[in-house]
Design an enzyme around this catalytic site. Structure first.
Site, PDB file in Angstrom:
ATOM      1  N   ASP A 137      -5.559  -6.310   5.993  1.00 34.49           N
ATOM      2  CA  ASP A 137      -6.726  -5.545   5.562  1.00 34.49           C
ATOM      3  C   ASP A 137      -7.856  -6.513   5.191  1.00 34.49           C
ATOM      4  OD1 ASP A 137      -8.407  -3.622   4.577  1.00 34.49           O
ATOM      5  OD2 ASP A 137      -7.199  -3.113   2.830  1.00 34.49           O
ATOM      6  N   ASP A 177      -3.694 -17.975   1.850  1.00 34.49           N
ATOM      7  CA  ASP A 177      -4.854 -18.607   1.209  1.00 34.49           C
ATOM      8  C   ASP A 177      -5.477 -19.641   2.152  1.00 34.49           C
ATOM      9  OD1 ASP A 177      -2.374 -19.742   0.818  1.00 34.49           O
ATOM     10  OD2 ASP A 177      -2.723 -20.410  -1.221  1.00 34.49           O
ATOM     11  N   TYR A 219       0.822  -1.210   0.000  1.00 42.08           N
ATOM     12  CA  TYR A 219       0.000   0.000   0.000  1.00 42.08           C
ATOM     13  C   TYR A 219       0.860   1.266   0.000  1.00 42.08           C
ATOM     14  CZ  TYR A 219      -4.089  -2.897   1.096  1.00 42.08           C
ATOM     15  OH  TYR A 219      -5.092  -3.837   1.077  1.00 42.08           O
ATOM     16  N   LYS A 239       2.790 -15.354   2.458  1.00 43.10           N
ATOM     17  CA  LYS A 239       2.685 -16.101   1.195  1.00 43.10           C
ATOM     18  C   LYS A 239       4.112 -16.480   0.805  1.00 43.10           C
ATOM     19  CE  LYS A 239       0.265 -17.547  -2.367  1.00 43.10           C
ATOM     20  NZ  LYS A 239      -0.595 -18.735  -2.246  1.00 43.10           N
ATOM     21  N   ASP A 284     -11.337  -7.900   7.706  1.00 44.98           N
ATOM     22  CA  ASP A 284     -12.746  -7.757   7.311  1.00 44.98           C
ATOM     23  C   ASP A 284     -13.453  -9.112   7.331  1.00 44.98           C
ATOM     24  OD1 ASP A 284     -12.483  -5.061   7.047  1.00 44.98           O
ATOM     25  OD2 ASP A 284     -13.411  -4.965   5.068  1.00 44.98           O
TER      26      ASP A 284
END
Ligand code: NAD
Length: 359
Positions: free
Chosen positions: A249, A225, A143, A192, A253
């Protein structure tokens, strides 16, 4: 018996109502435990745009930096939606995070036994409930990396870059391990590493910090994942989740949604000092603002996080959290969490009074 100076940034929409509620709760805690909380209000967001033309006046930044911690309601609303991007209310949040050096975001998510019916997961998956904390890196990663547009192999293309320094990983890892020490002493670091070099460095650094500095905390890894699947399959396996900005992020959620009660979720942003910024996970709810319909619990629980993480007042934080549990177990509901309970909803001021009775 401490004295704590708290900057109040009420913001817009339901912000003033829910922050006022949290102030009443903090005052009651002060009285019960012998602390003094001093509150100084500052403008940010739409309210600041209306008063000063800027979403984040310098006075607010200075006041927050001079405080022991910041309690924020929410910013934004339709009135300011058409303003240019650089003077939108949301700028205030990013500006405050940056000015205060807040690189750690803490987002708890738990299933309240009394609200089990609202959980979208199958009852057998959450039979024993869950109570997890996401520790998300907040100021680095993709980001904030270089980005741009260019001519590529297949014509015009866009690119973003993810970079993490050892220092950034070390400090967010320490934040996660410190938080785990105040909980069930288990950290699952999510990355990852089968694909990304930043994740491989992330893993190396997290394990070094775990071994050298936190031998009492259990530490393991999970690929992002798989983590997305495990959160809906067996959320009870998680205590503290440590992860990067983008993965955090998305996963936070997902975690808030599975609780079935997003209106109850608190959050904290912390940096290198005990000073933090505490706010509910929801927005300014302009559709119900000023009608005494807002649920103050997420903000009240954010104030509890402030007591625990900024002021090291664990017993006081527990007292607030127990009051919330008790209210919910008694079937007392604001409109947003009535669900299938059949309860008659009460307003923000009545909910505050119910909590105060239990402090
Ligand atoms: P929202 O979270 O404000 O509202 C979503 C829905 O949830 C609405 O129906 C609202 O009435 C309800 N709701 C939210 N909090 C509630 C509470 N405490 N009690 C009862 N009901 C509650 O999200 P949105 O509608 O997408 O955004 C509204 C405004 O808030 C926008 O301007 C947005 O930019 C802003 N926003 C601010 C923040 C922040 O300040 N951190 C975060 C998200 C959105």
């Amino acid at each position: 018996m401490g004295t704590y100076n708290i900057a109040l940034v009420k913001g817009d929409g339901i912000g003033p109502e829910i922050v006022d509620s949290a102030v009443e709760i903090l005052n009651a805690i002060g009285k019960k435990f012998g602390h003094t909380f001093n509150f100084t209000p500052y403008l940010a967001g739409g309210a600041a745009i209306d008063a000063t033309g800027k979403p984040l006046p310098q006075e607010t930044v200075d006041g927050c930096l001079a405080s022991d911690s910041v309690l924020l309601g929410a910013v934004g609303g339709p009135k300011w939606d058409t303003l240019p991007a650089d003077i939108r209310p949301e700028k205030a949040l990013l500006g405050l995070r940056k000015a205060m050096g807040l690189y750690t975001n803490l987002r708890p998510s738990r299933l309240y036994p009394a609200l089990k019916a609202e959980c979208p997961l199958r009852p057998d998956l959450v039979e024993n409930g869950y109570d997890l904390l996401i520790v998300r890196e907040l100021t680095g990663g993709i980001y904030f990396g270089d980005r741009g547009r260019r001519e590529g192999q297949y014509g015009p293309e866009a690119w973003d870059t993810e970079a993490y320094s050892v220092m950034e990983i070390e400090r967010i890892a320490r934040a996660a391990f410190d938080a785990a020490r105040k909980r069930r002493k288990s950290v699952i670091s999510i990355d990852k590493a089968n694909v990304l070099e930043t994740s491989r460095l992330w893993r190396e650094v997290v394990h070094r910090i775990a071994e050298e500095e936190y031998p009492d905390v259990e530490c393991s890894d999970m690929l992002v994942d798989n983590a997305a699947m495990q959160l809906v399959k067996n959320p009870g396996q998680f205590d503290v989740i440590l992860t990067s900005n983008m993965f955090g992020d998305i996963l936070s959620d997902e975690a808030s949604q599975i609780s079935g009660s997003i209106g109850l979720l608190s959050s904290a942003s912390l940096g290198a000092t005990p000073r933090g910024m505490y706010e509910p996970a929801h927005g300014s709810a302009p559709d119900i603002a000023g009608q005494n319909l807002a649920n103050p619990i997420a903000t009240v629980l954010s104030a509890a996080m402030m007591l625990r993480y900024s002021f090291d007042l664990g017993a006081e934080a527990n007292c607030i959290e127990a009051a919330v549990d008790d209210v919910l177990n008694a079937g007392i509901r604001t409109a947003d969490i009535v669900g299938a309970s059949g309860a008659t909803p009460i307003g923000c001021t009545e909910m505050t009074a119910e909590l105060l009775k239990r402090i």
